[in-house]
Every structure is written in structure tokens, then in C-alpha cells.
Design a protein around this motif. Structure first.
Motif, short mmCIF file in Angstrom:
data_model
loop_
_atom_site.label_atom_id
_atom_site.label_comp_id
_atom_site.label_asym_id
_atom_site.label_seq_id
_atom_site.Cartn_x
_atom_site.Cartn_y
_atom_site.Cartn_z
N VAL A 50 35.52 24.13 -10.34
CA VAL A 50 33.90 23.12 -11.32
C VAL A 50 33.07 23.54 -11.82
O VAL A 50 32.92 24.90 -12.23
CB VAL A 50 32.78 23.02 -9.80
CG1 VAL A 50 31.99 22.21 -9.38
CG2 VAL A 50 33.73 22.60 -8.53
N ARG A 51 32.88 22.61 -12.41
CA ARG A 51 32.33 22.96 -14.39
C ARG A 51 30.74 21.71 -14.05
O ARG A 51 30.75 21.03 -13.19
CB ARG A 51 33.24 22.16 -14.99
CG ARG A 51 34.05 23.10 -15.31
CD ARG A 51 34.41 22.66 -16.60
NE ARG A 51 35.76 23.87 -17.14
CZ ARG A 51 35.21 24.75 -17.99
NH1 ARG A 51 34.57 24.98 -19.00
NH2 ARG A 51 36.59 25.72 -17.86
N LEU A 52 30.16 22.94 -14.28
CA LEU A 52 28.53 22.22 -14.42
C LEU A 52 27.45 22.69 -15.14
O LEU A 52 28.06 23.80 -16.45
CB LEU A 52 27.61 23.11 -13.21
CG LEU A 52 28.20 22.93 -11.97
CD1 LEU A 52 27.95 23.58 -11.21
CD2 LEU A 52 27.19 21.41 -11.00
N LYS A 53 27.01 21.32 -16.14
CA LYS A 53 26.36 21.82 -17.76
C LYS A 53 25.18 22.73 -17.45
O LYS A 53 23.89 22.75 -16.18
CB LYS A 53 25.73 20.88 -18.48
CG LYS A 53 27.62 20.36 -19.51
CD LYS A 53 27.41 18.66 -19.82
CE LYS A 53 28.31 17.79 -19.85
NZ LYS A 53 29.47 18.97 -20.33
N LYS A 54 24.62 23.74 -17.94
CA LYS A 54 23.62 24.50 -18.19
C LYS A 54 22.01 23.66 -18.57
O LYS A 54 22.37 22.79 -19.44
CB LYS A 54 23.82 25.55 -18.89
CG LYS A 54 24.17 26.54 -18.42
CD LYS A 54 24.34 27.61 -19.50
CE LYS A 54 25.25 29.20 -18.81
NZ LYS A 54 25.04 29.63 -19.87
N THR A 55 21.08 23.72 -18.45
CA THR A 55 19.78 22.58 -18.05
C THR A 55 18.85 23.61 -19.33
O THR A 55 19.06 25.05 -18.80
CB THR A 55 19.13 22.19 -17.05
OG1 THR A 55 18.59 23.63 -16.46
CG2 THR A 55 19.57 21.73 -16.04
N THR A 56 19.26 23.10 -20.27
CA THR A 56 17.61 23.61 -21.50
C THR A 56 16.96 23.41 -20.44
O THR A 56 15.99 22.95 -19.69
CB THR A 56 17.82 23.10 -22.37
OG1 THR A 56 17.92 21.96 -22.39
CG2 THR A 56 19.94 23.10 -22.79
#
Length: 100
Positions: A87-93
Motif C-alpha cells: 500500500v502506497r500513501l502520499k505524505k501530506t505537506t
């Protein structure tokens, strides 16, 4: 399946082996789920956690993974191949707030 003290059958729940890798812009969670059909896997995400659940007649897996940084749960993409879930999740800035 095991028999409890009263003789009833108890299905055991296992925790899958999980690795969490923090990349530059993403968090990648890899879980080993041998012998499981893709359709039996349930994955849910929040900004701080990923929950993996599997329930079949043969096996039950459950794992709640605390993520190393905040992510966008809507960005999650998952793939499952040869008993390995990724599972890949984009980091939040983080946004800076300026007080006037």
C-alpha cells in the motif's frame, strides 16, 4: 481453529508481518498475507494509521499500523501479488499558519 475451555471452536487471529518504509513523498506499507485471495483483503486508512484485515474460512489477519508521518488517505493505492500486499500513501505537506 482451537478448542476453548468450554470445547467450542475458536478461530485465531494473526498479525501479518509488516514493513513500513518512508520514502521522500510516500509511505509504503508491505504486508505478508500468504494464501489469501485479493478479494478477502480489506484496507482502510486515516491520516495516521493503516488497518489491514482479512477474514476467510482458513485464516484471519488483522493489523493496525501507525504511520511515521501524516498521509492523505485518499491517495492510497494498493497492489497484491504472490502473497504480498503493498500500500502506497502520499505524505501530506504541513501548512504554515501565519497569525496577523
Amino acid at each position: 481453529l482451537n478448542r476453548g475451555a468450554s470445547g467450542t471452536l475458536i478461530r485465531e487471529e494473526s498479525e501479518p508481518l509488516v514493513d513500513v518504509v518512508e520514502e521522500r513523498n510516500e509511505v509504503v506499507v508491505v504486508a505478508e498475507l500468504p494464501g489469501v485471495d485479493k478479494e478477502s483483503i480489506s484496507v482502510s486508512a486515516t491520516e495516521n494509521h493503516l488497518i489491514i484485515s482479512v477474514e476467510t474460512a482458513q485464516s484471519r489477519y488483522h493489523k493496525e499500523v501507525e504511520l511515521p508521518t501524516r498521509v492523505d488517505p485518499k491517495s492510497a493505492t494498493a497492489s497484491y501479488k504472490n502473497g504480498v500486499l503493498q500500500v502506497r500513501l502520499k505524505k501530506t505537506t504541513g501548512e504554515l499558519l501565519f497569525i496577523e
